[in-house]
Design a protein around this motif. Structure first.
Motif, PDB file in Angstrom:
ATOM      1  N   GLN A 274      61.775  63.729  54.195  1.00  0.00           N
ATOM      2  CA  GLN A 274      62.720  62.674  53.832  1.00  0.00           C
ATOM      3  C   GLN A 274      62.047  61.340  53.498  1.00  0.00           C
ATOM      4  O   GLN A 274      62.461  60.655  52.561  1.00  0.00           O
ATOM      5  CB  GLN A 274      63.756  62.465  54.931  1.00  0.00           C
ATOM      6  N   PRO A 275      60.998  60.918  54.241  1.00  0.00           N
ATOM      7  CA  PRO A 275      60.334  59.666  53.837  1.00  0.00           C
ATOM      8  C   PRO A 275      59.805  59.705  52.408  1.00  0.00           C
ATOM      9  O   PRO A 275      59.885  58.692  51.691  1.00  0.00           O
ATOM     10  CB  PRO A 275      59.187  59.545  54.851  1.00  0.00           C
ATOM     11  N   LEU A 276      59.284  60.850  51.974  1.00  0.00           N
ATOM     12  CA  LEU A 276      58.822  60.960  50.589  1.00  0.00           C
ATOM     13  C   LEU A 276      60.000  60.902  49.624  1.00  0.00           C
ATOM     14  O   LEU A 276      59.881  60.335  48.532  1.00  0.00           O
ATOM     15  CB  LEU A 276      58.043  62.265  50.391  1.00  0.00           C
ATOM     16  N   SER A 277      61.129  61.488  50.008  1.00  0.00           N
ATOM     17  CA  SER A 277      62.324  61.422  49.169  1.00  0.00           C
ATOM     18  C   SER A 277      62.777  59.982  48.988  1.00  0.00           C
ATOM     19  O   SER A 277      63.114  59.556  47.874  1.00  0.00           O
ATOM     20  CB  SER A 277      63.453  62.252  49.791  1.00  0.00           C
ATOM     21  N   ILE A 278      62.789  59.233  50.084  1.00  0.00           N
ATOM     22  CA  ILE A 278      63.192  57.828  50.003  1.00  0.00           C
ATOM     23  C   ILE A 278      62.240  57.060  49.093  1.00  0.00           C
ATOM     24  O   ILE A 278      62.661  56.285  48.229  1.00  0.00           O
ATOM     25  CB  ILE A 278      63.216  57.200  51.405  1.00  0.00           C
ATOM     26  N   GLY A 279      60.924  57.283  49.274  1.00  0.00           N
ATOM     27  CA  GLY A 279      59.942  56.583  48.454  1.00  0.00           C
ATOM     28  C   GLY A 279      60.069  56.911  46.981  1.00  0.00           C
ATOM     29  O   GLY A 279      59.993  56.018  46.122  1.00  0.00           O
ATOM     30  N   ALA A 280      60.288  58.195  46.657  1.00  0.00           N
ATOM     31  CA  ALA A 280      60.416  58.592  45.256  1.00  0.00           C
ATOM     32  C   ALA A 280      61.662  57.989  44.630  1.00  0.00           C
ATOM     33  O   ALA A 280      61.629  57.510  43.478  1.00  0.00           O
ATOM     34  CB  ALA A 280      60.451  60.114  45.150  1.00  0.00           C
ATOM     35  N   LEU A 281      62.782  57.996  45.361  1.00  0.00           N
ATOM     36  CA  LEU A 281      64.022  57.428  44.827  1.00  0.00           C
ATOM     37  C   LEU A 281      63.897  55.919  44.614  1.00  0.00           C
ATOM     38  O   LEU A 281      64.326  55.387  43.586  1.00  0.00           O
ATOM     39  CB  LEU A 281      65.179  57.726  45.778  1.00  0.00           C
ATOM     40  N   VAL A 311      72.123  63.122  41.486  1.00  0.00           N
ATOM     41  CA  VAL A 311      71.352  64.081  40.700  1.00  0.00           C
ATOM     42  C   VAL A 311      70.173  64.616  41.510  1.00  0.00           C
ATOM     43  O   VAL A 311      69.879  65.820  41.503  1.00  0.00           O
ATOM     44  CB  VAL A 311      70.853  63.433  39.390  1.00  0.00           C
ATOM     45  N   PHE A 312      69.510  63.725  42.233  1.00  0.00           N
ATOM     46  CA  PHE A 312      68.385  64.128  43.081  1.00  0.00           C
ATOM     47  C   PHE A 312      68.846  65.104  44.158  1.00  0.00           C
ATOM     48  O   PHE A 312      68.222  66.134  44.394  1.00  0.00           O
ATOM     49  CB  PHE A 312      67.765  62.883  43.718  1.00  0.00           C
ATOM     50  N   LYS A 313      69.978  64.786  44.815  1.00  0.00           N
ATOM     51  CA  LYS A 313      70.498  65.653  45.876  1.00  0.00           C
ATOM     52  C   LYS A 313      70.934  67.003  45.313  1.00  0.00           C
ATOM     53  O   LYS A 313      70.655  68.059  45.909  1.00  0.00           O
ATOM     54  CB  LYS A 313      71.688  64.967  46.548  1.00  0.00           C
ATOM     55  N   PHE A 314      71.599  66.985  44.159  1.00  0.00           N
ATOM     56  CA  PHE A 314      72.044  68.237  43.554  1.00  0.00           C
ATOM     57  C   PHE A 314      70.847  69.105  43.173  1.00  0.00           C
ATOM     58  O   PHE A 314      70.905  70.334  43.282  1.00  0.00           O
ATOM     59  CB  PHE A 314      72.912  67.968  42.336  1.00  0.00           C
ATOM     60  N   ALA A 315      69.779  68.469  42.715  1.00  0.00           N
ATOM     61  CA  ALA A 315      68.585  69.232  42.335  1.00  0.00           C
ATOM     62  C   ALA A 315      68.013  69.966  43.543  1.00  0.00           C
ATOM     63  O   ALA A 315      67.661  71.152  43.461  1.00  0.00           O
ATOM     64  CB  ALA A 315      67.541  68.303  41.732  1.00  0.00           C
ATOM     65  N   GLN A 316      67.935  69.289  44.679  1.00  0.00           N
ATOM     66  CA  GLN A 316      67.436  69.936  45.887  1.00  0.00           C
ATOM     67  C   GLN A 316      68.393  71.020  46.372  1.00  0.00           C
ATOM     68  O   GLN A 316      67.972  72.090  46.819  1.00  0.00           O
ATOM     69  CB  GLN A 316      67.209  68.901  46.995  1.00  0.00           C
ATOM     70  N   LEU A 332      58.973  74.065  48.485  1.00  0.00           N
ATOM     71  CA  LEU A 332      58.903  73.681  47.075  1.00  0.00           C
ATOM     72  C   LEU A 332      60.260  73.236  46.550  1.00  0.00           C
ATOM     73  O   LEU A 332      60.331  72.376  45.664  1.00  0.00           O
ATOM     74  CB  LEU A 332      58.378  74.851  46.229  1.00  0.00           C
ATOM     75  N   ALA A 333      61.335  73.806  47.086  1.00  0.00           N
ATOM     76  CA  ALA A 333      62.677  73.391  46.669  1.00  0.00           C
ATOM     77  C   ALA A 333      62.931  71.929  47.022  1.00  0.00           C
ATOM     78  O   ALA A 333      63.695  71.241  46.340  1.00  0.00           O
ATOM     79  CB  ALA A 333      63.725  74.282  47.330  1.00  0.00           C
ATOM     80  N   ILE A 334      62.312  71.459  48.086  1.00  0.00           N
ATOM     81  CA  ILE A 334      62.445  70.057  48.482  1.00  0.00           C
ATOM     82  C   ILE A 334      61.419  69.191  47.766  1.00  0.00           C
ATOM     83  O   ILE A 334      61.711  68.058  47.354  1.00  0.00           O
ATOM     84  CB  ILE A 334      62.275  69.928  50.011  1.00  0.00           C
ATOM     85  N   LEU A 335      60.204  69.724  47.586  1.00  0.00           N
ATOM     86  CA  LEU A 335      59.103  68.916  47.064  1.00  0.00           C
ATOM     87  C   LEU A 335      59.194  68.702  45.556  1.00  0.00           C
ATOM     88  O   LEU A 335      58.836  67.624  45.070  1.00  0.00           O
ATOM     89  CB  LEU A 335      57.773  69.591  47.411  1.00  0.00           C
ATOM     90  N   ILE A 340      58.961  65.157  40.749  1.00  0.00           N
ATOM     91  CA  ILE A 340      59.511  64.786  39.437  1.00  0.00           C
ATOM     92  C   ILE A 340      60.022  63.360  39.458  1.00  0.00           C
ATOM     93  O   ILE A 340      59.746  62.562  38.564  1.00  0.00           O
ATOM     94  CB  ILE A 340      60.624  65.768  39.028  1.00  0.00           C
ATOM     95  N   CYS A 341      60.780  63.030  40.504  1.00  0.00           N
ATOM     96  CA  CYS A 341      61.360  61.690  40.611  1.00  0.00           C
ATOM     97  C   CYS A 341      60.270  60.632  40.762  1.00  0.00           C
ATOM     98  O   CYS A 341      60.279  59.602  40.068  1.00  0.00           O
ATOM     99  CB  CYS A 341      62.308  61.650  41.803  1.00  0.00           C
ATOM    100  N   GLY A 342      59.316  60.879  41.651  1.00  0.00           N
ATOM    101  CA  GLY A 342      58.234  59.916  41.852  1.00  0.00           C
ATOM    102  C   GLY A 342      57.357  59.781  40.630  1.00  0.00           C
ATOM    103  O   GLY A 342      56.961  58.664  40.254  1.00  0.00           O
ATOM    104  N   GLY A 343      57.041  60.902  39.972  1.00  0.00           N
ATOM    105  CA  GLY A 343      56.221  60.844  38.760  1.00  0.00           C
ATOM    106  C   GLY A 343      56.898  60.108  37.634  1.00  0.00           C
ATOM    107  O   GLY A 343      56.275  59.299  36.928  1.00  0.00           O
ATOM    108  N   ALA A 344      58.204  60.360  37.446  1.00  0.00           N
ATOM    109  CA  ALA A 344      58.948  59.665  36.390  1.00  0.00           C
ATOM    110  C   ALA A 344      58.997  58.160  36.666  1.00  0.00           C
ATOM    111  O   ALA A 344      58.833  57.335  35.753  1.00  0.00           O
ATOM    112  CB  ALA A 344      60.358  60.235  36.283  1.00  0.00           C
ATOM    113  N   GLY A 345      59.208  57.791  37.920  1.00  0.00           N
ATOM    114  CA  GLY A 345      59.245  56.367  38.262  1.00  0.00           C
ATOM    115  C   GLY A 345      57.911  55.688  38.017  1.00  0.00           C
ATOM    116  O   GLY A 345      57.858  54.559  37.511  1.00  0.00           O
ATOM    117  N   TRP A 346      56.818  56.357  38.368  1.00  0.00           N
ATOM    118  CA  TRP A 346      55.490  55.790  38.177  1.00  0.00           C
ATOM    119  C   TRP A 346      55.181  55.603  36.688  1.00  0.00           C
ATOM    120  O   TRP A 346      54.653  54.550  36.281  1.00  0.00           O
ATOM    121  CB  TRP A 346      54.451  56.675  38.829  1.00  0.00           C
ATOM    122  N   LEU A 347      55.516  56.587  35.872  1.00  0.00           N
ATOM    123  CA  LEU A 347      55.271  56.473  34.428  1.00  0.00           C
ATOM    124  C   LEU A 347      56.095  55.346  33.817  1.00  0.00           C
ATOM    125  O   LEU A 347      55.589  54.583  32.973  1.00  0.00           O
ATOM    126  CB  LEU A 347      55.582  57.800  33.744  1.00  0.00           C
TER     127      LEU A 347
END
Length: 353
Positions: A274-281, A311-316, A332-335, A340-347
């Motif tokens: 969950q901490p990674l989810s929060i950071g990515a969002l 959208v993030f929650k539905f994806a998981q 992997l279903a969680i990761l 994707i979310c963290g990578g898109a935000g960084w780009l």
């Protein structure tokens, strides 16, 4: 932390707190309304209020990722709307330092979420469910909606309510032979854990003996089961409401019983990551503030944040069952959505400069 960092962090922290309070308040109100049709002589309005109050930590925990995303977007977006971010960057305050200032309250939020999810929410949720089940069964019948099913070897068990870790109510057991033919069923009014065995009281027993059945009333029956009070505290809750350690221990127990534990593994990895989810969002939310949502009204930011979080929650949620169907590891279903979310935000942040 200098003055500008404290200024940004305070804006973001206050916005997150307000968003969480609003969402939690609305959800608790809807939960209270939902309980009104269950009221009876034993489960009163005060009992419903008590139930909703005890479930509040679990509700807060569930909304932490969405609250962090929307709160960060609102807090940082307000600074952007008043051109304060532009002035800061023009004065040499880099985007990286702004990110660092935003993530300081977000880190505290993630730590708070881990503490609530591990120590607070499972305890209060178990008390809430037990108190409501016992109240709904105040007439002594103990045939209430809900309860929990459990399988142990060739025996299927249903427990209506758990008053505490070592007291259970309404224990129905169905015992099958090796050919999965029902050979015995029983219902106990109450059960108490005595060291290493359950003592079931007021037991109604039915034995199926080929062409006829035999019934009996037992004052007490000893039940040897691997379902200890610690494991029982896990069984009575939904996987999403359990602690991280409880999920892991129960997963090992199910696997030892030869039962698939994918649902509990999904919940385990969801809580652990969950901490990674929060950071990515929050990262992709910040990228929107520096990019396409730089000058839009606050209402549009809120809607965008909610849509992004859903959208993030539905994806998981979609990848969870897919991991069972296609056989890839549940983590992997969680990761995958997190990456994707963290990578898109960084780009997006790199493009925004």
């Amino acid at each position: 932390m200098n003055i500008l960092e404290r200024y940004i962090a305070s804006h973001v922290a206050s916005a997150i707190a307000i968003v969480l309070l609003i969402i939690l308040g609305l959800d608790c109100l809807m939960a209270l309304i939902d309980q009104l049709d269950r009221l009876n002589d034993h489960y009163t309005f005060v009992g419903a209020l008590h139930y909703v109050a005890l479930t509040a930590p679990r509700r807060l925990y569930e909304f932490i990722p969405l609250g962090g995303l929307v709160g960060a977007m609102i807090g940082l977006g307000m600074l952007a709307s008043h051109s304060e971010l532009t002035v800061m960057r023009a004065a040499g305050f880099s985007t990286q330092r702004i990110l660092l200032a935003v993530f300081k309250p977000v880190l505290l939020l993630a730590v708070m979420g881990m503490v609530i999810g591990q120590f607070v929410a499972p305890l209060t949720e178990r008390k809430a469910q037990s108190a409501r089940a016992v109240a709904l069964s105040g007439d002594g019948t103990f045939f209430v909606r809900g309860g929990v099913w459990h399988k142990e070897g060739t025996e299927y068990i249903h427990i209506n309510a758990v008053e505490s870790g070592d007291v259970i109510h309404g224990v129905t057991r169905y015992q099958f032979d090796d050919q999965m033919q029902l050979i015995r069923s029983s219902h106990a009014r109450i059960g108490r854990y005595a060291g290493d065995v359950w003592l079931l009281e007021q037991v109604q027993e039915t034995r199926l003996l080929g062409t006829h059945t035999e019934t009996a009333l037992l004052a007490e029956e000893r039940w040897n089961s691997g379902l200890t009070p610690d494991l029982l505290a896990v069984v009575v809750l939904e996987p999403e409401d359990l602690s991280i350690s409880g999920l892991w221990s129960y997963t090992e127990y199910l696997e030892a019983q030869g039962i698939k534990a994918d649902t509990y593994l999904l919940a385990f990895w969801g809580k652990l990551l969950q901490p990674l989810s929060i950071g990515a969002l929050v990262l992709i939310g910040i990228s929107f503030i520096f990019g396409p949502l730089r000058s839009v009204p606050i209402g549009q930011r809120v809607i965008s944040g909610v849509v992004l979080g859903l959208v993030f929650k539905f994806a998981q949620d979609l990848l969870g069952p897919a991991s069972t169907v296609f056989g890839f590891p549940p983590f992997l279903a969680i990761l995958i959505p997190i990456l994707i979310c963290g990578g898109a935000g960084w780009l997006m942040l790199r493009r925004a400069g």
